[in-house]
Write an enzyme that holds these catalytic residues in place. Sequence first.
Site, PDB file in Angstrom:
ATOM      1  N   GLU A  71      26.925  37.169  44.710  1.00 20.04           N
ATOM      2  CA  GLU A  71      26.656  37.843  46.056  1.00 20.04           C
ATOM      3  C   GLU A  71      25.291  38.210  46.046  1.00 20.04           C
ATOM      4  OE1 GLU A  71      27.482  38.133  49.088  1.00 20.04           O
ATOM      5  OE2 GLU A  71      29.187  39.186  49.566  1.00 20.04           O
ATOM      6  N   ASP A  87      27.925  45.881  49.713  1.00 19.71           N
ATOM      7  CA  ASP A  87      27.642  47.122  50.668  1.00 19.71           C
ATOM      8  C   ASP A  87      28.837  47.882  50.709  1.00 19.71           C
ATOM      9  OD1 ASP A  87      26.314  48.837  52.423  1.00 19.71           O
ATOM     10  OD2 ASP A  87      26.876  47.434  54.062  1.00 19.71           O
TER      11      ASP A  87
END
Length: 285
Positions: A200, A204
Amino acid sequence: MHPSEKEFADLLDYYQINYLYEPRSFPLRWDGSRVVEMFTPDFYLPEYDQYFELTTMKQNLVTQKNRKLRRVREMYPEVNVQLLYRKDLMRLMGKYGFGPLSGVSVEGTERVLFDEALVQRRVRELGAQITEDYAGEEPVLIGVLRGVVVFMADLMRAVDLPVQVEFMEITHYGEERQESLDVIRDVTTDLSGRHALVVEDIADTGLTLRYLREHLQAKGPASLRVCALLDKSVRRMTNVRLDYVGFEIPDEFVIGYGLDYGGRYRNLPYIGVLQPLEPKAVAQR
Ligand code: 5GP
């Protein structure tokens, strides 16, 4: 003589480009046999047979310099001279994400968090770690489009093992990302019994990764791990395990190295913080 000249020299040094500082003056006007005006470009790059004159001055002085430069070109047509304005220099620095200058502002970037050299070094380290951990295996690297493409391209070449590479695409529904996720492009390799490594760009809230983990786990892999280049852990809303992390970042919106803002900036070689729009620019929209 000037801080910009030092910056330019540092950039050339860093890339091992030979240069000479003010090696030659070009006489432009004479009074009898006496030279009364001349032009001394700041840098000469012998391998490129190219002179550079840096200018960071006020507009009226720039005009004067331009006039001189025109005269040099008329009188010495075989000489290649290029004028570099402050913004040209800034663009160069930004483009190369140059270390000591990585704080400079370029359009779209408020400041550089990790310059190109640092990102490359860290990705190689991650690759070496993955190589060690998966020794003797053939892992399947699974990236989520589109932010991961640059990282994946570098990471897969830093892994010294046979690997397979897969890309997935997912969509987010609703105003808030967490509302709903759906896979629009799934992996095509049969993952059962395989070692899957999700790659990735950034973790977040972690909701995307949680969803991916559940989705991929259902395919029965022998193992399932996650490698995120960036970890914005202060925003985490769900407890998701990251097995490999490139850099921890603060709660700021970052761009570059695959990460976009409105589709732009993915091709920046460094990772920077997005320049917030000035109120004037917002008003014009
Ligand atoms: P999460 O589900 O972890 O909240 O979302 C992860 C995704 O949000 C990332 O794959 C990325 O597309 C996007 N994202 C989160 N933070 C940033 C950021 O700072 N910059 C950019 N360009 N994308 C971000």
